[in-house]
Design an enzyme around this catalytic site. Sequence first.
Site, short mmCIF file in Angstrom:
data_model
loop_
_atom_site.label_atom_id
_atom_site.label_comp_id
_atom_site.label_asym_id
_atom_site.label_seq_id
_atom_site.Cartn_x
_atom_site.Cartn_y
_atom_site.Cartn_z
N VAL A 10 41.21 48.03 28.34
CA VAL A 10 42.11 49.17 28.19
C VAL A 10 41.93 50.10 29.38
O VAL A 10 40.80 50.48 29.72
CB VAL A 10 41.83 49.96 26.89
CG1 VAL A 10 42.95 50.97 26.64
CG2 VAL A 10 41.67 49.03 25.69
N CYS A 11 43.03 50.45 30.03
CA CYS A 11 43.02 51.50 31.05
C CYS A 11 44.21 52.41 30.77
O CYS A 11 44.87 52.28 29.74
CB CYS A 11 43.06 50.93 32.47
SG CYS A 11 44.59 50.10 32.94
N GLY A 12 44.51 53.31 31.67
CA GLY A 12 45.60 54.25 31.40
C GLY A 12 46.92 53.57 31.14
O GLY A 12 47.61 53.86 30.17
#
Length: 316
Positions: free
Chosen positions: A77-79
């Site tokens: 998960v990232c932005g």
Amino acid sequence: MAASASAGSRHFKIFAAADGFGEPLKDAVVAHLRAHPSVADVVDLGVDKYYAAAAAVARGVSSSAPDPALESRGVVVCGTGAGVTIFANKYPGVYATHCSSAADAVNTRSINACNVLALSGMATPPEAAFAIADAWLATPFRAPCPASGDAPWPEDIQKFLDAAPGEMASIPEGPAAPPAPDSACAICCLRKGMEFEPVDIMPGGEMRIVRESPTSAYVRFKAGSVEPAHHHTFGHDLVVIKGKKKVWNLTKKESYGLVDGDFLFTPAGDVHRVKYLEDTEFFIRWDGHWDIFLDEDLETARNAIDAELGVVDSEK
């Protein structure tokens, strides 16, 4: 994963990680997965830069030994979900996809055998992420999916999907790509198309000054050319691009044989002479402006070099 495998028969070990933008969603998804009946283990690798987080998960999935009873997968998960997807896919055997809906997850499992799920921490709420993760876990490879109209795949597509996993896995083992036709070296790129001017006091030599004070230049000499003993106001360093030359530093009473890739620094004022044993090109930089002061004539230099090389040859 065989299409006939039921959701209840599959069990998973999940590697998970995120960057700072994805941390809250990662924590929520990890908690959800730990309560999922098909998940035997969740390895939370924590929070790092998006590329490092993706690499940590991808290494875990890529290096896991095949186990028919426990399939290794990953959640990153990232932005946006884009960065972690890019870097996870750099690892062999990892097929990462960013999913923004449960339908995306079903499609990518069915078509791409996706084994790393990427999510957007800024755009995907936890409840939506839970639905995406559940669909991703429940969907076998080659299953009916929204892309197939929720019907079994036609026979020609089934044949393609049957062959795809083996073909995908063999891609890194194929023939090496041919070398790039154009060099990325800044000096070599500078050399292309360059027009040279003769160095009148050094027969056989040509030079192109590309910057002045501090001065840098590209120089070439024909095999057999000689630079008579000389010195400069400023120190200079050079790197041989190709060829072979011998330099005598008369001030230090030292000599140096230089070939491709060799580097030499000559301090300001040191008197030196040169013999080119092959056609030679080199890049040179002076600490200030370029100048030259001859300390002998060409005939004297040739005689001195011939005598020096004659001594060397007789000793071999």
